[in-house]
Design a protein around this motif. Structure first.
Motif, PDB file in Angstrom:
ATOM      1  N   GLY A 183     -17.885  13.174  34.384  1.00 37.19           N
ATOM      2  CA  GLY A 183     -17.318  12.621  35.609  1.00 37.19           C
ATOM      3  C   GLY A 183     -18.232  12.789  36.812  1.00 37.19           C
ATOM      4  N   VAL A 184     -18.965  13.894  36.868  1.00 39.71           N
ATOM      5  CA  VAL A 184     -19.805  14.157  38.038  1.00 39.71           C
ATOM      6  C   VAL A 184     -20.906  13.105  38.174  1.00 39.71           C
ATOM      7  N   ALA A 185     -21.227  12.414  37.066  1.00 36.03           N
ATOM      8  CA  ALA A 185     -22.256  11.365  37.127  1.00 36.03           C
ATOM      9  C   ALA A 185     -21.811  10.208  38.015  1.00 36.03           C
ATOM     10  N   LEU A 186     -20.509  10.141  38.313  1.00 34.21           N
ATOM     11  CA  LEU A 186     -20.023   9.072  39.197  1.00 34.21           C
ATOM     12  C   LEU A 186     -20.321   9.373  40.661  1.00 34.21           C
ATOM     13  N   ASN A 187     -20.744  10.600  40.922  1.00 31.67           N
ATOM     14  CA  ASN A 187     -21.043  11.003  42.297  1.00 31.67           C
ATOM     15  C   ASN A 187     -22.498  10.627  42.607  1.00 31.67           C
ATOM     16  N   VAL A 188     -22.684   9.587  43.408  1.00 34.71           N
ATOM     17  CA  VAL A 188     -24.056   9.100  43.673  1.00 34.71           C
ATOM     18  C   VAL A 188     -24.912  10.171  44.339  1.00 34.71           C
ATOM     19  N   GLY A 189     -24.272  10.996  45.133  1.00 38.30           N
ATOM     20  CA  GLY A 189     -25.030  12.044  45.828  1.00 38.30           C
ATOM     21  C   GLY A 189     -25.693  12.977  44.821  1.00 38.30           C
ATOM     22  N   VAL A 190     -24.940  13.387  43.822  1.00 38.20           N
ATOM     23  CA  VAL A 190     -25.492  14.295  42.811  1.00 38.20           C
ATOM     24  C   VAL A 190     -26.588  13.573  42.023  1.00 38.20           C
ATOM     25  N   VAL A 191     -26.331  12.327  41.665  1.00 38.60           N
ATOM     26  CA  VAL A 191     -27.307  11.585  40.860  1.00 38.60           C
ATOM     27  C   VAL A 191     -28.635  11.455  41.617  1.00 38.60           C
ATOM     28  N   HIS A 192     -28.550  11.113  42.899  1.00 35.98           N
ATOM     29  CA  HIS A 192     -29.786  10.975  43.679  1.00 35.98           C
ATOM     30  C   HIS A 192     -30.505  12.311  43.818  1.00 35.98           C
ATOM     31  N   ALA A 193     -29.736  13.348  44.082  1.00 39.99           N
ATOM     32  CA  ALA A 193     -30.350  14.674  44.213  1.00 39.99           C
ATOM     33  C   ALA A 193     -31.014  15.055  42.894  1.00 39.99           C
ATOM     34  N   MET A 194     -30.339  14.751  41.827  1.00 33.01           N
ATOM     35  CA  MET A 194     -30.844  15.087  40.497  1.00 33.01           C
ATOM     36  C   MET A 194     -32.161  14.362  40.249  1.00 33.01           C
ATOM     37  N   SER A 195     -32.198  13.090  40.618  1.00 33.76           N
ATOM     38  CA  SER A 195     -33.402  12.330  40.338  1.00 33.76           C
ATOM     39  C   SER A 195     -34.556  12.796  41.236  1.00 33.76           C
TER      40      SER A 195
END
Ligand code: SF4
Lengths: 437, 264
Positions: B215-227
Motif C-alpha cells: 500500500g505504501v507504494a501508492l504514496n508518491v512522496g515515498v516513491v520519489h524519495a525512494m528513487s
C-alpha cells in the motif's frame, strides 16, 4: 505430508483449544541425566565449600577453567546461570529490578542484567525472589578475561565493587590478524603466571604442576569429545536435533577440566553413534532442510524457535556458538596462545567468514539463520558483512531475525515465522533446481 | 480454471481471482486486516464482482500476517514469495522489490522467473513501515492518502534524524511547534522512511530495476524519495497494493498445475 495437512497443522498451532493432546515425552537420554547430576554437583559442591569456609568464585564463560580446577576451587558461571533463568522464563523480575531500582540501562547485555539483579539480592540490596533458592551463591572473587567482550569487564568490575571482592583478570586484546605473535603470547602468559600466584595467595591454595598436567589431559579429552559430538551431526540425516547440543554446553563451559564431563561427553558420543548405527535421530520429524545457526541461542524462545523449525523439517546441524568451547592447548604457553583466539567475538571478519564457510560445507547446510541478538552487540557487529560475504561466495541463502539471548521482550513470534518460511521457500526452490538438474 | 489468492495483512485485506494463472478476473482491497471482518469482506466482494462462487475455485493460497488464521485455503505461503510472484506478474522487468507493509518492510531479490532469491526484512522496530507513516500522518493531521501529494509541494524538506517511531514523533511535534510548513515535514518523513528501507535493500546489491509493492507504494512522496535514495527510477503498478494477493493466486495456479489439486 500433503500441503493441506501442513496448513491444518499450522492453523491448529494457533488454536490451543483445538490442539491435540501432547505426545508422550521421549525419555531423557542417559547423557542428559548425567549432565543434570553434574550441574547439581557443581552448585552443591560450591555451597559445601562455602560452608566449610573456603572461597568460592564466579567466572566468565571463556576463562581457562583448568586454572581453577588445578587449584581445586569451586567456580560458578553467571552467563550460564542467566541463560538458565531466561530459558525457564524467570528473567522478568530480574530485568525489572536491574533496569528499575538498580538503575542500569535497558541496552545492557541481558545476561548482565539478570546477574546484576541476582547479585544484588545476594548482597542484601534487592528483594527479588530467587527462583532457584539462591544456589548461585555469593562469590568471594571473580575470574575474567576480556576475550569475550568489554561489557563483561564492566559487569565484573561492578560486581567486584558492589561486593567488595577482587577480580583476577587476563587481558587478551582483539585479533586484527589471523595469527598470534610470540610477544603477545608472552604478554598473556605473564598475566597467567601472575594470576595463578595471586589466586593462590588469596585462596590459600597451592599450584601443583603434576595436577595441572592431569587436568589438562582431561580438558583436552573433553574438547576432543565435544568437537567430535558436534562433528557427528554431519551425517545425513543428522542423528541429533542440533539444538540439543546447546544443552551440553555446560559440560564444557563450567566443567571442562573435570572427569565427570568426560563421562557425559563420552556417553553423548556413544548415544549419537548408536543413532547413526540404527539409522535413527532425535530430530522428531523428517529432516528436510539442514541449516546453520549463527549467534547465541534465543533462550527465552527456544521452544518457539524449535517448533517453527520443526514444522518445516529444518534441523539446525551446525552452530558457531557451541564450538567456541572446543579450545585446544596443552600447557600454559599453549593456553596463552589459545586464549588470544578463544572467543568468536575476538575474531576478525576474515577468520570468522572462513570458519563459517567451512562449516556450511562440512555439514551440508542449505541455509543459515542469523540471530541478531539485541543483548550481544559484539556478536552482531560484524554479522551483516559476514552474511553478505558468505552468501555471495557460497550462494547459500540466509535469514536473520531480531531476538535476545535472555531478554524476552526483544522478539516477535510472527516475524520469526515469516522469515523462516521465506527461507524455506528459497531453500525448497534451490533443492528443486538441483533435482531438476 | 480459477485460482484464488488472499493477502490478509495487519491493516488491510486483499483478494484476487485469476483465470488460468494469468487473467485477472477480480481484485478487492478492504482497509481492514487480520482479526477483523476485513478478510471475510474481501473474499465475499471478490466473488461478487467476479460472479463466481468458491466452488469454482481450483486452488486457494493465503498469505500475509494473518495467513495462519484462514481455514479454507489449500496452502499458505509467506508474503515474501507472494510479493515476488505478484510483482513479477505486474512488472516483469523488476529484479528487486521493496514492499512496505503495515508491520514490516522487506526487500526481495527475484529471478527472471519471479522466484525469490534472497530477502531482507526490517528489524522489530516500526520505523520504515506503513505504521510509521500512519502515526506521522496523525500527528500532522493529514489524511494518510494525502501525505504523498502534500509532501510533493515541499521546497525544503526537514531532516528527521530519529529512526525510532516514538522519537521521530516527538521530533515532528517539535518541528510543528516551530512553525515549519507541513509539506516540508511530510517530505522529511518520507525521506527518513526511504533512507531506512533503501539501506536495507542495498544489502541485496544495487539494481536499476526496482519496483515497489504494498500500500505504501501508492504514496508518491515515498516513491520519489525512494528513487532519489536509490539513484534510479522506482516502478510502481497501480495494483501494487494487491501484488501479494496476485502472487498468491499465481502460485496457486502453479501448484494446481503441479498436481497439488484442490483438497477440500
Ligand atoms: S554482551 Fe555478549 S559477549 Fe558480552 S557478556 Fe553479554 S552475551 Fe557475552
Amino acid at each position: 505430508m500433503s500441503e493441506n495437512a501442513t496448513l491444518k497443522e499450522n492453523t491448529a498451532a494457533t488454536d490451543t483449544a483445538a490442539a491435540p493432546a501432547p505426545k508422550p515425552k521421549r525419555p531423557k537420554p542417559k547423557s542428559m541425566i548425567m549432565l543434570g547430576e553434574q550441574t547439581n554437583a557443581l552448585f552443591e559442591n560450591a555451597r559445601i565449600a562455602k560452608e566449610n569456609g573456603e572461597k568460592v568464585g564466579w567466572s566468565a564463560s571463556i576463562f581457562p577453567q583448568e586454572i581453577a580446577e588445578t587449584l581445586g576451587l569451586n567456580i560458578l558461571y553467571p552467563e550460564n546461570h542467566s541463560a538458565g533463568i531466561a530459558a525457564r522464563h524467570q528473567a522478568d523480575p530480574f530485568l525489572q529490578e536491574c533496569e528499575g531500582p538498580l538503575g542500569y540501562s535497558n541496552d545492557l547485555c541481558a545476561y548482565a542484567k539478570v546477574n546484576l539483579a541476582y547479585a544484588s539480592v545476594l548482597n542484601g540490596e534487592s528483594n527479588v525472589e530467587l527462583p532457584d533458592g539462591g544456589k548461585m551463591i555469593k562469590p568471594d572473587f571473580l575470574l575474567l578475561t576480556n576475550n569475550i567482550c568489554n561489557q563483561l569487564t564492566k559487569w565484573y568490575e561492578n560486581l567486584a565493587k558492589q561486593m567488595d571482592i577482587p577480580v583476577f583478570f587476563i587481558d587478551t586484546c582483539y585479533n586484527a590478524y589471523d595469527y598470534v605473535t610470540e610477544t603477545r603470547v608472552r604478554y598473556v602468559r605473564a598475566q597467567i603466571d601472575k594470576l595463578i600466584e595471586d589466586l593462590c595467595a588469596f585462596t590459600g591454595k597451592t599450584w601443583d604442576e603434576e595436577r595441572f598436567k592431569k587436568i589438562m589431559e582431561i580438558s583436552q579429552r573433553n574438547s576432543y569429545l565435544w568437537e567430535r559430538a558436534n562433528n557427528l551431526l554431519d551425517r545425513k540425516p543428522s542423528p541429533l536435533s542440533g539444538f540439543e547440543l546447546f544443552n551440553y554446553m555446560s559440560a564444557m563451559v563450567c566443567n571442562r577440566g573435570k572427569e565427570s564431563s568426560t563421562a557425559v561427553l563420552q556417553q553423548l558420543n556413544d548415544e549419537i553413534e548408536q543413532h547413526i548405527k540404527n539409522g535413527t535421530s532425535t530430530f522428531p520429524v523428517e529432516e528436510q532442510f539442514r541449516v546453520s545457526w549463527d549467534g547465541i541461542a534465543c533462550w527465552p524462545y527456544l521452544g518457539h524457535n524449535l517448533r517453527t523449525l520443526k514444522k518445516h523439517g529444518i534441523n539446525m546441524v551446525a552452530s558457531s556458538y557451541g564450538k567456541a568451547w572446543a579450545i585446544e592447548y596443552e600447557d600454559l604457553d599453549g593456553m596463552a596462545r589459545a586464549y588470544c583466539f578463544a572467543s568468536t567475538n575476538g575474531d576478525n571478519a576474515t577468520t570468522m567468514i572462513a570458519r563459517r564457510i567451512e562449516a556450511l560445507e562440512k555439514f551440508g547446510c542449505e541455509g543459515t539463520i542469523y540471530h541478531v541478538n539485541r543483548s550481544c552487540k559484539v556478536m552482531d557487529c560484524q554479522m551483516m558483512e559476514v552474511q553478505r560475504q558468505i552468501s555471495a561466495r557460497t550462494g547459500i541463502p540466509f535469514t536473520s531475525f531480531d531476538g535476545d539471548q535472555a531478554d524476552y521482550r526483544n522478539y516477535s513470534e510472527a516475524q520469526f515465522e515469516t522469515r523462516i518460511q521465506g527461507l524455506v521457500e528459497v531453500m525448497r526452490q534451490n533443492k528443486e533446481a538441483i533435482s531438476n538438474g | 480454471m480459477y485460482t484464488f489468492g488472499i493477502d490478509i495483512g495487519s491493516t488491510s485485506s486483499k483478494a484476487v481471482i485469476l483465470r488460468d494463472g494469468n487473467e485477472l478476473i477480480a481484485h478487492v482491497v478492504v482497509p481492514l486486516g487480520t482479526g477483523t471482518v476485513g478478510p471475510k469482506e474481501a473474499r465475499e466482494k471478490v466473488f461478487e464482482i467476479s460472479g463466481l462462487t468458491p466452488q469454482d475455485i481450483s486452488y486457494t493460497i493465503v498469505t500475509g500476517y494473518g495467513r495462519m488464521n484462514c481455514d479454507y485455503a489449500d496452502d499458505q505461503i509467506s508474503e515474501l514469495s507472494c510479493h515476488a510472484k505478484g510483482i513479477h506478474y505486474l512488472l516483469p522487468t523488476a529484479d528487486t522489490i521493496i514492499d512496505i507493509g503495515g508491520q514490516d518492510a522487506k526487500a526481495i531479490k527475484i529471478s527472471p522467473r519471479g522466484q525469490m532469491l534472497a530477502f531482507q526484512m526490517n528489524d522489530k522496530c516500526a520505523a520504515g513501515t506503513g505504521r510509521f507513516l500512519d502515526v506521522m500522518a496523525r500527528v500532522l493531521n493529514v489524511d494518510i492518502n494525502d501525505l504523498g501529494p502534500v509532501s510533493e509541494k515541499s521546497t525544503r524538506p526537514v531532516a528527521i534524524s530519529n529512526t525510532c517511531t516514538v522519537f521521530a514523533e516527538s521530533e515532528v511535534i517539535s518541528q510543528l511547534s516551530s512553525n515549519i510548513p507541513i509539506e516540508d515535514i511530510a517530505a522529511g518523513i518520507h525521506n527518513s522512511v526511504a533512507k531506512r528501507v533503501v539501506g536495507m535493500a542495498l544489502r541485496l546489491g544495487r539494481s536499476q530495476n526496482v519496483a515497489m509493492s504494498g500500500g505504501v507504494a501508492l504514496n508518491v512522496g515515498v516513491v520519489h524519495a525512494m528513487s532519489r535514495e536509490l539513484g534510479c527510477p522506482v516502478l510502481v503498478h497501480p495494483l501494487c497494493q494487491s501484488a501479494g494477493a496476485i502472487g498468491a493466486a499465481v502460485l496457486a495456479w502453479e501448484k494446481y498445475l503441479k498436481g497439488e489439486g484442490k483438497v477440500s
